[in-house]
Design a protein around this motif. Structure first.
Motif: not given
Length: 246
Positions: A186-188, A190, A192, A203
């Motif tokens: 979460d926070g990255l 989805h 990429n 992480l």
């Protein structure tokens, strides 16, 4: 998910023409041991990420290998393989977290993870363990192993309560085997889409600090095939064991 994108610099010259997960122990590609174990556990859907010489991996296994476990099976029981081709999409590997993040759209909310370049011939993946993890609130469950000679200080601690800690007096080595929940990322972005390179350890450590990582210590045979010498030693040991067997 089987991680199979790395270049394998320390394995050169063997990896100049062969991706590291296709190097063989006892005549069988390293990653094939994992695929057979996943099949024996009834885990049919597998995602493989690739980069260096990744086309060889897809050519070798395709989308539906004609076996599950060690035996041929009917079509409905075959592994179903999907690929995340980081090399084709971005020109190279995205490192561990970046590669998993890229593959998230292909994965369930909770999934087994294993590095394609470790040899752990007797490890039993488990559908029940995956379901138990999915029913809980943890972000990760790590399989740790006793520290090998090349990593004497270990990576993470394991408490009597089953919680994994980033700081501990006694630490074990992360085997590359884990069960992960997508919320770990979460926070990255989805999927990429920009091809961000990222490592997994930060992480995991952040999740450990929140008491959201459990673990277990696996004491069966395990080896990180990090150098040609290690690969030769494992093959030599396997040959000696086979010769000595009645």
């Amino acid at each position: 998910m089987i991680l199979a994108a790395g270049r394998g610099e320390r394995m050169r010259p063997l990896t100049d023409t062969c991706p590291k997960p296709l190097l063989e122990v006892r005549g069988k590609p390293l990653m094939l041991y994992h695929m057979e174990a996943l099949g024996r556990a009834g885990l049919r859907d597998v995602v493989i990420n690739t980069a260096w010489l990744g086309e060889q991996i897809e050519q070798r296994f395709g989308a539906q290998p004609s076996w599950t476990g060690a035996a041929p099976v009917q079509d409905g029981d075959r592994l179903r393989i999907r690929y995340s081709h980081e090399g084709l999409d971005f020109g190279g590997a995205l490192e561990t977290a970046g590669g998993i993040l890229r593959a998230l759209p292909l994965l369930d909310d909770c999934f087994w993870l294993v590095g394609g370049d470790v040899h752990v011939p007797h490890f039993a993946f488990s559908r029940d363990a995956l379901l138990r993890f999915a029913g809980g609130g943890m972000l990760a469950h790590l399989v740790l192993v006793p520290n090998p000679e090349h990593n004497p200080k270990g990576d993470f601690g394991l408490g009597a309560d089953g919680m994994v800690r980033s700081q501990a007096e006694v630490r074990h080595t992360y085997s590359t085997i884990a069960i992960l929940r997508q919320a770990l990322f979460d926070g990255l972005a989805h999927g990429n889409p920009q091809g961000q390179k990222a490592t997994l350890a930060p992480l995991l450590r952040a999740a450990m600090d929140r008491q959201l990582v459990t673990g277990e210590l696996y004491t069966g045979p395990w080896a990180d095939i990090g150098t040609p010498a290690r690969l030769a030693a494992i093959n030599a040991a396997a040959e000696s064991a086979a010769t000595a067997a009645p």
